[in-house]
Design a protein around this motif. Structure first.
Motif, mmCIF file in Angstrom:
data_model
loop_
_atom_site.group_PDB
_atom_site.id
_atom_site.type_symbol
_atom_site.label_atom_id
_atom_site.label_comp_id
_atom_site.label_asym_id
_atom_site.label_seq_id
_atom_site.Cartn_x
_atom_site.Cartn_y
_atom_site.Cartn_z
ATOM 1 N N SER A 172 7.029 19.784 13.346
ATOM 2 C CA SER A 172 7.608 18.572 12.760
ATOM 3 C C SER A 172 7.162 17.302 13.472
ATOM 4 O O SER A 172 7.324 16.198 12.941
ATOM 5 C CB SER A 172 9.137 18.653 12.795
ATOM 6 O OG SER A 172 9.616 18.665 14.125
ATOM 7 N N HIS A 173 6.598 17.450 14.684
ATOM 8 C CA HIS A 173 6.210 16.273 15.463
ATOM 9 C C HIS A 173 4.729 16.280 15.854
ATOM 10 O O HIS A 173 4.315 15.510 16.726
ATOM 11 C CB HIS A 173 7.073 16.169 16.720
ATOM 12 C CG HIS A 173 8.429 15.595 16.462
ATOM 13 N ND1 HIS A 173 9.389 16.271 15.743
ATOM 14 C CD2 HIS A 173 8.970 14.398 16.799
ATOM 15 C CE1 HIS A 173 10.482 15.527 15.676
ATOM 16 N NE2 HIS A 173 10.250 14.386 16.293
ATOM 17 N N GLN A 174 3.932 17.100 15.215
ATOM 18 C CA GLN A 174 2.506 17.089 15.515
ATOM 19 C C GLN A 174 1.858 15.838 14.956
ATOM 20 O O GLN A 174 2.315 15.272 13.963
ATOM 21 C CB GLN A 174 1.858 18.361 14.960
ATOM 22 C CG GLN A 174 2.282 19.607 15.736
ATOM 23 C CD GLN A 174 1.710 20.893 15.177
ATOM 24 O OE1 GLN A 174 0.943 20.886 14.234
ATOM 25 N NE2 GLN A 174 2.087 22.023 15.774
ATOM 26 N N SER A 175 0.797 15.397 15.634
ATOM 27 C CA SER A 175 0.073 14.160 15.277
ATOM 28 C C SER A 175 0.949 12.923 15.441
ATOM 29 O O SER A 175 0.732 11.908 14.776
ATOM 30 C CB SER A 175 -0.459 14.240 13.838
ATOM 31 O OG SER A 175 -1.333 15.330 13.689
ATOM 32 N N ARG A 176 1.895 13.004 16.373
ATOM 33 C CA ARG A 176 2.766 11.852 16.628
ATOM 34 C C ARG A 176 2.782 11.472 18.103
ATOM 35 O O ARG A 176 3.687 10.803 18.591
ATOM 36 C CB ARG A 176 4.194 12.139 16.122
ATOM 37 C CG ARG A 176 4.260 12.218 14.601
ATOM 38 C CD ARG A 176 5.596 12.694 14.075
ATOM 39 N NE ARG A 176 6.709 11.836 14.446
ATOM 40 C CZ ARG A 176 7.942 11.973 13.974
ATOM 41 N NH1 ARG A 176 8.207 12.948 13.097
ATOM 42 N NH2 ARG A 176 8.906 11.176 14.358
ATOM 43 N N GLY A 177 1.779 11.926 18.852
ATOM 44 C CA GLY A 177 1.630 11.513 20.240
ATOM 45 C C GLY A 177 2.331 12.380 21.256
ATOM 46 O O GLY A 177 2.244 12.127 22.462
ATOM 47 N N VAL A 178 3.027 13.429 20.804
ATOM 48 C CA VAL A 178 3.773 14.287 21.736
ATOM 49 C C VAL A 178 2.819 15.094 22.609
ATOM 50 O O VAL A 178 2.976 15.160 23.835
ATOM 51 C CB VAL A 178 4.733 15.221 20.970
ATOM 52 C CG1 VAL A 178 5.464 16.143 21.945
ATOM 53 C CG2 VAL A 178 5.727 14.412 20.151
ATOM 54 N N GLY A 179 1.825 15.714 21.978
ATOM 55 C CA GLY A 179 0.853 16.487 22.739
ATOM 56 C C GLY A 179 0.108 15.621 23.739
ATOM 57 O O GLY A 179 -0.143 16.039 24.880
ATOM 58 N N SER A 180 -0.225 14.412 23.333
ATOM 59 C CA SER A 180 -0.919 13.484 24.239
ATOM 60 C C SER A 180 -0.067 13.173 25.456
ATOM 61 O O SER A 180 -0.565 13.114 26.586
ATOM 62 C CB SER A 180 -1.262 12.191 23.496
ATOM 63 O OG SER A 180 -2.166 12.432 22.431
ATOM 64 N N ALA A 181 1.229 12.972 25.240
ATOM 65 C CA ALA A 181 2.125 12.674 26.362
ATOM 66 C C ALA A 181 2.193 13.843 27.336
ATOM 67 O O ALA A 181 2.194 13.655 28.560
ATOM 68 C CB ALA A 181 3.523 12.342 25.832
ATOM 69 N N LEU A 182 2.219 15.053 26.809
ATOM 70 C CA LEU A 182 2.265 16.233 27.676
ATOM 71 C C LEU A 182 0.955 16.410 28.439
ATOM 72 O O LEU A 182 0.967 16.722 29.643
ATOM 73 C CB LEU A 182 2.555 17.477 26.830
ATOM 74 C CG LEU A 182 3.973 17.574 26.254
ATOM 75 C CD1 LEU A 182 4.052 18.672 25.194
ATOM 76 C CD2 LEU A 182 4.998 17.831 27.357
ATOM 77 N N ILE A 183 -0.172 16.215 27.769
ATOM 78 C CA ILE A 183 -1.460 16.339 28.458
ATOM 79 C C ILE A 183 -1.580 15.287 29.556
ATOM 80 O O ILE A 183 -2.014 15.583 30.678
ATOM 81 C CB ILE A 183 -2.624 16.209 27.459
ATOM 82 C CG1 ILE A 183 -2.630 17.385 26.488
ATOM 83 C CG2 ILE A 183 -3.961 16.151 28.207
ATOM 84 C CD1 ILE A 183 -3.662 17.273 25.383
ATOM 85 N N ARG A 184 -1.193 14.056 29.248
ATOM 86 C CA ARG A 184 -1.265 12.992 30.262
ATOM 87 C C ARG A 184 -0.393 13.311 31.465
ATOM 88 O O ARG A 184 -0.763 13.020 32.612
ATOM 89 C CB ARG A 184 -0.841 11.653 29.649
ATOM 90 C CG ARG A 184 -1.904 10.999 28.774
ATOM 91 C CD ARG A 184 -1.572 9.536 28.521
ATOM 92 N NE ARG A 184 -0.336 9.392 27.772
ATOM 93 C CZ ARG A 184 -0.267 9.270 26.450
ATOM 94 N NH1 ARG A 184 -1.381 9.300 25.732
ATOM 95 N NH2 ARG A 184 0.897 9.134 25.845
ATOM 96 N N HIS A 185 0.761 13.919 31.217
ATOM 97 C CA HIS A 185 1.665 14.270 32.326
ATOM 98 C C HIS A 185 0.973 15.254 33.276
ATOM 99 O O HIS A 185 0.999 15.072 34.502
ATOM 100 C CB HIS A 185 2.944 14.897 31.768
ATOM 101 C CG HIS A 185 3.969 15.210 32.818
ATOM 102 N ND1 HIS A 185 4.819 14.268 33.341
ATOM 103 C CD2 HIS A 185 4.275 16.377 33.449
ATOM 104 C CE1 HIS A 185 5.606 14.825 34.245
ATOM 105 N NE2 HIS A 185 5.297 16.104 34.328
ATOM 106 N N GLY A 186 0.351 16.288 32.720
ATOM 107 C CA GLY A 186 -0.343 17.255 33.558
ATOM 108 C C GLY A 186 -1.548 16.655 34.250
ATOM 109 O O GLY A 186 -1.814 16.952 35.435
ATOM 110 N N ASN A 187 -2.286 15.808 33.543
ATOM 111 C CA ASN A 187 -3.448 15.161 34.158
ATOM 112 C C ASN A 187 -3.048 14.291 35.345
ATOM 113 O O ASN A 187 -3.763 14.222 36.352
ATOM 114 C CB ASN A 187 -4.180 14.309 33.124
ATOM 115 C CG ASN A 187 -4.964 15.136 32.117
ATOM 116 O OD1 ASN A 187 -4.988 16.354 32.195
ATOM 117 N ND2 ASN A 187 -5.597 14.465 31.163
ATOM 118 N N ALA A 188 -1.897 13.627 35.223
ATOM 119 C CA ALA A 188 -1.422 12.775 36.314
ATOM 120 C C ALA A 188 -1.093 13.602 37.550
ATOM 121 O O ALA A 188 -1.394 13.197 38.685
ATOM 122 C CB ALA A 188 -0.200 11.972 35.861
#
Length: 267
Positions: A172-188
């Motif tokens: 229900s929330h794909q293509s809404r920036g959620v995955g990007s936020a999670l990837i950025r968290h791990g990258n940080a």
């Protein structure tokens, strides 16, 4: 081209035991339309993504070499995704671990204890009569062997690193920036520690990882029709065009992202 979906502001928070059932359902739901997963469900052995996900959380959530988080929609308070990272070769004291804020369910503790005392019934395989390995068994064997090759021959065994062990967004929330936020968290986290992140990426997640600095170091292409015991039904998702009668070709990609921190420990 825009997907037409608005970005969902999310908060990244530690994952608790109470979140496990919902996060396992999110995993199951996300993979329910994945042709690779659908084909693997056609084998004689159960392949239940809910159970696999739930067991993974319960077996590792307490370990200080794993970090698990959930993505929470700031507007609704709903959990809309989750992710996990495993650390290898790093002093546990350096890992920014924040464990679950609640206790492991007593029922799960009892089951784990009984399994240790009596042996897991899950190790007993159903007698299929002819003793022959089915095509899905062969698919599992192929993928397991390729993953072991990746872990033993491509990922440096003498250098600390991080593995993404799961990164899932609710359909229900794909293509809404959620995955990007999670990837950025791990990258940080990786950049702060100066570590490379490795991931065994699904066909569908490849572009998202590439967008955030991951590079492909190995691929495994799988002709799903070679292993599927039957063709796709009308309502089932395929890799190519629906109605072709074929599942199509699925590509698993092994990817890495080197830390951007100078003086990194990475090769």
């Amino acid at each position: 081209m825009s997907s037409g979906k608005r970005t969902s502001p999310v908060s990244i928070q530690p994952l608790h035991y109470a979140d496990v059932p919902l996060c396992a359902r999110i995993t199951s739901s996300a993979f329910s339309v994945d042709p690779h997963t659908i084909v693997k469900r056609l084998g004689r052995e159960p392949f239940d993504m809910y159970t696999i996900s739930q067991s993974g959380f319960l077996n590792t959530l307490h370990r200080k070499t794993y970090i698990y988080v959930k993505a929470v929609d700031d507007e609704t308070g709903e959990i809309v995704g989750h992710a996990g990272w495993a650390f290898r070769g790093l002093d546990a004291e350096l890992i920014p671990w924040v464990g679950p804020g609640d206790a492991k369910p007593e029922a799960e503790e009892r089951e784990e204890s009984q399994g240790k005392d009596t042996g897991s019934k899950g190790d007993e395989k159903e007698d299929v009569g002819d003793g022959k390995e089915d095509s899905i068994d062969r698919l599992h064997a192929l993928e397991n062997a390729d993953m072991q090759y990746w872990l033993s021959n491509i990922v440096p065994t003498d250098t600390p690193c991080i593995f993404i062990v799961g990164l899932i967004v609710s359909p229900s929330h794909q293509s809404r920036g959620v995955g990007s936020a999670l990837i950025r968290h791990g990258n940080a986290i990786a950049d702060d520690l100066g570590l490379t992140i490795w991931v065994h990426s699904s066909h569908q997640a490849y572009e998202a990882y590439r967008k955030f600095g991951f590079e492909t170091v190995r691929e495994l292409g799988v002709d799903l029709d070679e292993y599927a015991p039957r063709g796709p039904q009308e309502e089932e998702e395929v890799m190519g065009e629906k109605g072709s009668g074929r599942w199509g070709r699925y590509v698993i990609r092994y990817m890495k992202r080197a830390s951007t921190k100078s003086g990194s420990l990475n090769n």
